[in-house]
Design an enzyme around this catalytic site. Structure first.
Site, PDB file in Angstrom:
ATOM      1  N   GLY A  25       0.841  -1.190   0.000  1.00  0.00           N
ATOM      2  CA  GLY A  25       0.000   0.000   0.000  1.00  0.00           C
ATOM      3  C   GLY A  25       0.876   1.239   0.000  1.00  0.00           C
ATOM      4  O   GLY A  25       2.110   1.153  -0.047  1.00  0.00           O
ATOM      5  N   SER A  26       0.252   2.394   0.074  1.00  0.00           N
ATOM      6  CA  SER A  26       0.998   3.643  -0.041  1.00  0.00           C
ATOM      7  C   SER A  26       2.034   3.808   1.059  1.00  0.00           C
ATOM      8  O   SER A  26       3.131   4.332   0.813  1.00  0.00           O
ATOM      9  CB  SER A  26       0.020   4.820  -0.014  1.00  0.00           C
ATOM     10  OG  SER A  26      -0.776   4.774   1.174  1.00  0.00           O
ATOM     11  N   GLU A  28       3.834   1.674   2.448  1.00  0.00           N
ATOM     12  CA  GLU A  28       4.925   0.706   2.376  1.00  0.00           C
ATOM     13  C   GLU A  28       5.858   0.944   1.190  1.00  0.00           C
ATOM     14  O   GLU A  28       6.968   0.400   1.155  1.00  0.00           O
ATOM     15  CB  GLU A  28       4.379  -0.733   2.264  1.00  0.00           C
ATOM     16  CG  GLU A  28       3.670  -1.220   3.512  1.00  0.00           C
ATOM     17  CD  GLU A  28       2.300  -0.584   3.651  1.00  0.00           C
ATOM     18  OE1 GLU A  28       2.016  -0.048   4.737  1.00  0.00           O
ATOM     19  OE2 GLU A  28       1.527  -0.604   2.684  1.00  0.00           O
ATOM     20  N   GLU A  47      -4.460  -9.785   2.067  1.00  0.00           N
ATOM     21  CA  GLU A  47      -3.422  -9.930   3.097  1.00  0.00           C
ATOM     22  C   GLU A  47      -3.488 -11.255   3.847  1.00  0.00           C
ATOM     23  O   GLU A  47      -2.457 -11.755   4.316  1.00  0.00           O
ATOM     24  CB  GLU A  47      -3.498  -8.763   4.077  1.00  0.00           C
ATOM     25  CG  GLU A  47      -2.984  -7.448   3.531  1.00  0.00           C
ATOM     26  CD  GLU A  47      -4.025  -6.634   2.800  1.00  0.00           C
ATOM     27  OE1 GLU A  47      -3.760  -5.463   2.475  1.00  0.00           O
ATOM     28  OE2 GLU A  47      -5.129  -7.174   2.553  1.00  0.00           O
ATOM     29  N   HIS A  70      -0.257  -3.630   5.074  1.00  0.00           N
ATOM     30  CA  HIS A  70      -0.612  -2.223   4.922  1.00  0.00           C
ATOM     31  C   HIS A  70      -1.348  -1.721   6.164  1.00  0.00           C
ATOM     32  O   HIS A  70      -2.526  -2.016   6.355  1.00  0.00           O
ATOM     33  CB  HIS A  70      -1.500  -2.059   3.685  1.00  0.00           C
ATOM     34  CG  HIS A  70      -1.871  -0.639   3.375  1.00  0.00           C
ATOM     35  ND1 HIS A  70      -0.975   0.402   3.466  1.00  0.00           N
ATOM     36  CD2 HIS A  70      -3.044  -0.095   2.977  1.00  0.00           C
ATOM     37  CE1 HIS A  70      -1.581   1.529   3.130  1.00  0.00           C
ATOM     38  NE2 HIS A  70      -2.827   1.261   2.838  1.00  0.00           N
ATOM     39  N   HIS A 277     -12.124 -29.998  21.951  1.00  0.00           N
ATOM     40  CA  HIS A 277     -12.964 -29.255  21.015  1.00  0.00           C
ATOM     41  C   HIS A 277     -14.419 -29.242  21.461  1.00  0.00           C
ATOM     42  O   HIS A 277     -15.217 -28.457  20.946  1.00  0.00           O
ATOM     43  CB  HIS A 277     -12.840 -29.877  19.617  1.00  0.00           C
ATOM     44  CG  HIS A 277     -13.377 -29.033  18.511  1.00  0.00           C
ATOM     45  ND1 HIS A 277     -13.461 -27.653  18.572  1.00  0.00           N
ATOM     46  CD2 HIS A 277     -13.870 -29.367  17.295  1.00  0.00           C
ATOM     47  CE1 HIS A 277     -13.973 -27.184  17.455  1.00  0.00           C
ATOM     48  NE2 HIS A 277     -14.247 -28.201  16.664  1.00  0.00           N
ATOM     49  N   GLY A 396      -7.563 -24.279  13.479  1.00  0.00           N
ATOM     50  CA  GLY A 396      -8.944 -24.532  13.076  1.00  0.00           C
ATOM     51  C   GLY A 396      -9.537 -23.413  12.253  1.00  0.00           C
ATOM     52  O   GLY A 396     -10.631 -23.554  11.712  1.00  0.00           O
TER      53      GLY A 396
END
Length: 519
Positions: A25-26, A28, A47, A70, A277, A396
């Protein structure tokens, strides 16, 4: 004059982190000015895909991978797979852009208000450097923390205007961080193992992470110990065709106790054994069993409900146990775990698809799996028999398997990677197919298409629910989706078509997709 960017690039090169996973993005872009020719940038179209690819790559290379996100928006997209990386104990250095320091007081567009808090608690350490010149030091610390057992992700927020500031070089350091156990508790554990009547080992993902495959086999064979796989283990740590292989523990209290009741000694290696679980009642382990736990994660040791815990790397601990006393005389080996009969393909089920993958896959291929409702069928029909050839998600969470397979293929270009995916799971990260096509990677994506979230239907039956809302998607066409991303595909809805499609896919040099339509 050397800049923060120059110092950081040199540091990353020394650390072996020349592959960067991102969706820029800008905030980075200045990081990539004059991008060095010996570095590689791997783009993901979202991402979460970026994070998943980096996870697979880090596991395949056994070195921390570098991720570039970003600011808040991109970090937010990646959080699901950041959680999975945390549970996988995958070493990652995650960087995210931040707006220029001079305008931070005005809450500028696309800034991160609390950048170091946002990714917590799923990072081991997070930092936004106080000065531009501290960026290389922060990245170096993030790397070393990520690579210290237990491995895990770290996070550094970097303002956009830091990269062009002057900065002295920051050479890499070497830190040795293995956890080696004390001799006295290992001797006690070894003595108890030697005296046991019917010992069992329970192997988790840490055995594979520590490269202790051969050592576990040696210990099991020496003591004629049954070997169980820990609940929800994300790696294969023992050959599933070995005579001492006993099966997979279910993530429920009563089921674990029932499976381990025949054993008077239980040693859990490399991961949590009492992972649940569903709710349960009663004891956590058989009352008569002497329980020990060895692994590099002190958190697992702390919350384990029973047993004596030793915090150590599995390979170091197993080497010491193999030097311990011989087993008691007259101990009998447990009966081998029976294998189910072959299916004839008269019905195309997930079990038949997995059976044919096992029969047709290349010998050195790597399985990356995210098909939760087919996990039981995979255990029965797709045995993993070689070290470092199976990876799945420990969290998971969905959306990890498809991009992780891409990262694994980048890390291990000499091996065929087979991504075994449920149709619901695949849709969480389907745009990852673009990266596979762009990079020309040898990945076979096998989609087990049942047209719904089958795992939820299984849980619905557990709760006494016969119908569920919002779980059906029969209209999805994975061949069309693959072709739209530049990946050749084939559809299979009978046994002959399935075998032909799998053979075609496994022989291909680039990425392919097989849509296996199952009952």
């Amino acid at each position: 004059m050397p800049t923060v960017r120059h110092a950081t690039v040199a540091l990353l090169r020394e650390l072996g982190m020349t592959t960067i996973f991102g969706n820029p993005g800008s905030t980075e872009l200045p990081m990539f000015r004059d991008f060095p020719a010996d570095f590689r940038y791997v783009m993901g179209l979202q991402e979460s895909v970026v994070l998943g690819m980096a996870d697979g790559y880090a596991q395949g290379t056994r070195n921390a991978a570098l991720v570039n996100l970003h600011s808040s928006a991109g970090t937010g997209h990646a959080l699901g797979n950041l959680f999975t990386a945390w549970k996988n104990q995958t070493p990652l250095v995650v960087t995210a852009g931040q707006q220029a320091r001079s305008i931070l007081p005005y809450e500028p567009f696309l800034f991160a208000e609390r950048p170091t808090e946002f990714p917590r608690p799923f990072v081991k350490w997070a930092c936004e450097p106080a000065r531009a010149q501290d960026v290389p030091a922060a990245i170096a610390r993030a790397y070393h923390v990520a690579m210290e057992p237990p491995f895990g992700p770290t996070f550094v927020s970097i303002p956009i205007d830091d990269w062009d500031q002057p900065c002295d070089p920051y050479p890499a350091r070497t830190i040795h961080a293995r956890r080696v156990p004390e001799s006295a508790p290992i001797a006690q554990c070894g003595a108890a193992l030697a005296k046991a009547r019917a010992p069992a080992l329970v192997v988790g993902a840490g055995v594979a992470r520590d490269g202790a495959w051969d050592a576990v086999i040696a210990l099991a064979e020496r003591h004629k110990a049954a070997v169980w796989v820990a609940p929800m283990s994300a790696r294969c740590s023992f050959p599933e065709d070995h005579p001492l292989f006993a099966g997979f523990l279910t993530a429920g209290r009563e089921a674990i106790v029932a499976a381990l009741t025949p054993h008077d000694f239980v040693l859990a290696l490399g991961g949590p054994m009492n992972l649940y679980h569903v709710e349960g009642q009663g004891p956590h382990m058989p009352a008569h069993a002497d329980v020990w736990l060895i692994g590099d994660n002190h958190v697992h040791a702390a919350w384990a409900p029973v047993g004596t815990a030793i915090v150590a790397n599995c390979d170091a601990a197993l080497a010491m146990l193999l030097e311990g006393p011989a087993p008691a005389a007259g101990r009998n080996a447990p009966a081998p775990c029976p294998r189910p009969p072959l299916l004839d393909g008269s019905a195309i089920t997930d079990a038949f698809v997995l059976q044919q993958i096992a029969a047709l896959r290349p010998r050195t291929s790597v399985i990356v799996e995210e098909a939760p409702s087919s996990r039981g069928a995979m255990h029965d029909r797709l045995p993993i028999v070689a070290a470092d050839t199976f990876y799945t998600t420990a969290s998971g969470g969905l959306g990890h398997g498809l991009p992780a397979a891409i990262g694994m293929a980048l890390a291990r270009p000499q091996d065929k990677v087979i991504a075994v995916l449920g149709d619901g799971s695949a849709m969480y990260a389907i745009q990852g197919l673009h990266a596979a096509a762009q990079l020309g990677l040898s990945v076979s994506f096998v989609i087990i298409k049942n047209g719904r979230y089958e795992a939820l239907h299984s849980f619905g039956r557990h709760f006494g629910m016969q119908s569920l809302v919002g779980t059906q998607f029969p209209e999805l066409d994975f061949c069309a989706l693959a072709q739209g991303h530049g990946v050749p595909s084939r559809r299979a809805d009978d046994a002959a078509a399935l075998d032909a499609a799998l053979q075609w896919s496994f022989a291909a040099e680039g990425p392919t997709l097989v849509e296996a339509v199952v009952a």
